[in-house]
Design an enzyme around this catalytic site. Sequence first.
Site, PDB file in Angstrom:
ATOM      1  N   GLU A 178      47.011  38.110  56.345  1.00  0.00           N
ATOM      2  CA  GLU A 178      47.714  36.921  56.836  1.00  0.00           C
ATOM      3  C   GLU A 178      48.479  37.245  58.128  1.00  0.00           C
ATOM      4  OE1 GLU A 178      50.692  35.319  54.178  1.00  0.00           O
ATOM      5  OE2 GLU A 178      51.003  33.538  55.407  1.00  0.00           O
ATOM      6  N   LYS A 220      43.961  34.564  55.817  1.00  0.00           N
ATOM      7  CA  LYS A 220      44.938  33.475  55.642  1.00  0.00           C
ATOM      8  C   LYS A 220      45.604  33.227  56.999  1.00  0.00           C
ATOM      9  CE  LYS A 220      49.031  32.152  52.973  1.00  0.00           C
ATOM     10  NZ  LYS A 220      49.590  32.101  51.629  1.00  0.00           N
TER      11      LYS A 220
HETATM   12  C1  5MM Z   1      55.622  31.625  49.504  1.00  0.00           C
HETATM   13  O1  5MM Z   1      56.087  32.154  50.727  1.00  0.00           O
HETATM   14  C2  5MM Z   1      55.538  33.402  51.186  1.00  0.00           C
HETATM   15  C3  5MM Z   1      56.574  34.282  51.832  1.00  0.00           C
HETATM   16  O2  5MM Z   1      57.608  34.547  51.076  1.00  0.00           O
HETATM   17  P1  5MM Z   1      58.756  35.504  51.683  1.00  0.00           P
HETATM   18  O3  5MM Z   1      59.113  34.977  53.046  1.00  0.00           O
HETATM   19  O4  5MM Z   1      59.832  35.338  50.697  1.00  0.00           O
HETATM   20  O5  5MM Z   1      58.174  36.889  51.733  1.00  0.00           O
HETATM   21  C4  5MM Z   1      54.603  33.174  52.371  1.00  0.00           C
HETATM   22  O6  5MM Z   1      54.020  34.373  52.836  1.00  0.00           O
HETATM   23  C5  5MM Z   1      53.531  32.230  52.005  1.00  0.00           C
HETATM   24  O7  5MM Z   1      52.658  32.855  51.081  1.00  0.00           O
HETATM   25  C6  5MM Z   1      52.727  31.804  53.211  1.00  0.00           C
HETATM   26  O8  5MM Z   1      53.505  31.728  54.382  1.00  0.00           O
HETATM   27  C7  5MM Z   1      52.183  30.436  52.927  1.00  0.00           C
HETATM   28  O9  5MM Z   1      53.258  29.587  52.587  1.00  0.00           O
HETATM   29  P2  5MM Z   1      53.433  28.235  53.384  1.00  0.00           P
HETATM   30  O10 5MM Z   1      54.711  27.681  52.860  1.00  0.00           O
HETATM   31  O11 5MM Z   1      53.457  28.609  54.845  1.00  0.00           O
HETATM   32  O12 5MM Z   1      52.195  27.446  53.008  1.00  0.00           O
END
Ligand code: 5MM
Length: 342
Positions: A178, A220
Amino acid sequence: MNLDELNKVALAMVAPGRGILAADESSGTIKKRFDAIGVESTADSRRDYREMLFRSTDAMKNNISGVILYDETIRQNAKDGTPLVKLIEQAGSLPGIKVDMGAKALPFCPGETITEGLDGLRERLAEYYKLGARFAKWRAVIDIGRGTPSYTSIKANAHALARYAALCQENQIVPIVEPEVLMDGDHDIERCFTVTEWALKTLYEELYYARVVLEGTILKPNMIVPGKKSNQKASVEEVAELTVRVLKACVPSAVPGIAFLSGGQSDEEATAHLDAINRIGGLPWNVTFSYGRALQAAPQKAWAGKAENVPTAQRAFAHRAHMNGLAALGEWKSDLEKKAAA
Ligand code: 5MM
């Protein structure tokens, strides 16, 4: 490494009409989410909330191919003692685990970060596999500003992602890579395109040098959107066209699937963009969602920490999962949202 098995898992993660629930908020992030709905963040409240999601049978069985967990959650049991991992497996979904240790300041690069967590990762992955994880996630954060990102941050983050991915495959775990280009700045959509292209080109070069087998990986990425603080508005079609263009230019067709992050888009925008991307068609990868906020904002609001709200919150989650499942097939329509609200 058993590549056939890795490839099978990767394909299951992006199976048609299904996508990934990113429920891997670290303690700091979930506290922020709970603060917004007036819920105290404790090990029990986090367990109750996530148990509610994983027991949403319709959503999980029909539209959620996998769940990204946080270290605390992969070790937690439901109220009745069943491991949360078992609930996910029983619903026919795959447990996954966030293994990065967060984005930390990158030396000599003001405002930029490098994601840490490589030390001891081999041992942690072996343990997570035993706990049931079949895929993992590592997020690099690329922020667009005046004169940034730097080559230093693009290169260092891609290198870390590649080292992480190789360690995952060595331990029979599918890596989600990601490289998130944030949508927080005041940059326009063209700049988002250019920076994302740079990050992806560098990532696939580093994955090659790290000997990562692409057939056993999932990407991702962010979508190509204007910065939140810019005044630019982009149509759904423009976002979809530019996103597909950059992915086609950078992502080898050996990659089985692409699962987008939502990155701060509204629930409906994230769904509409995914749908428009899939409507373009003829893509060499399965393209779906790996949303955190865009799947959870509605159920969080409906739940508000109260047991009596669980059925309503589960319906809200099932609705978003269903809408995004349709978008993953290019079959979503905006009036389906209105019908649900009526
Ligand atoms: C769920 O949030 C993840 C990150 O958590 P932390 O900041 O606490 O490490 C984040 O990596 C998430 O998996 C991705 O950004 C996708 O989430 P969004 O909200 O962008 O769809």
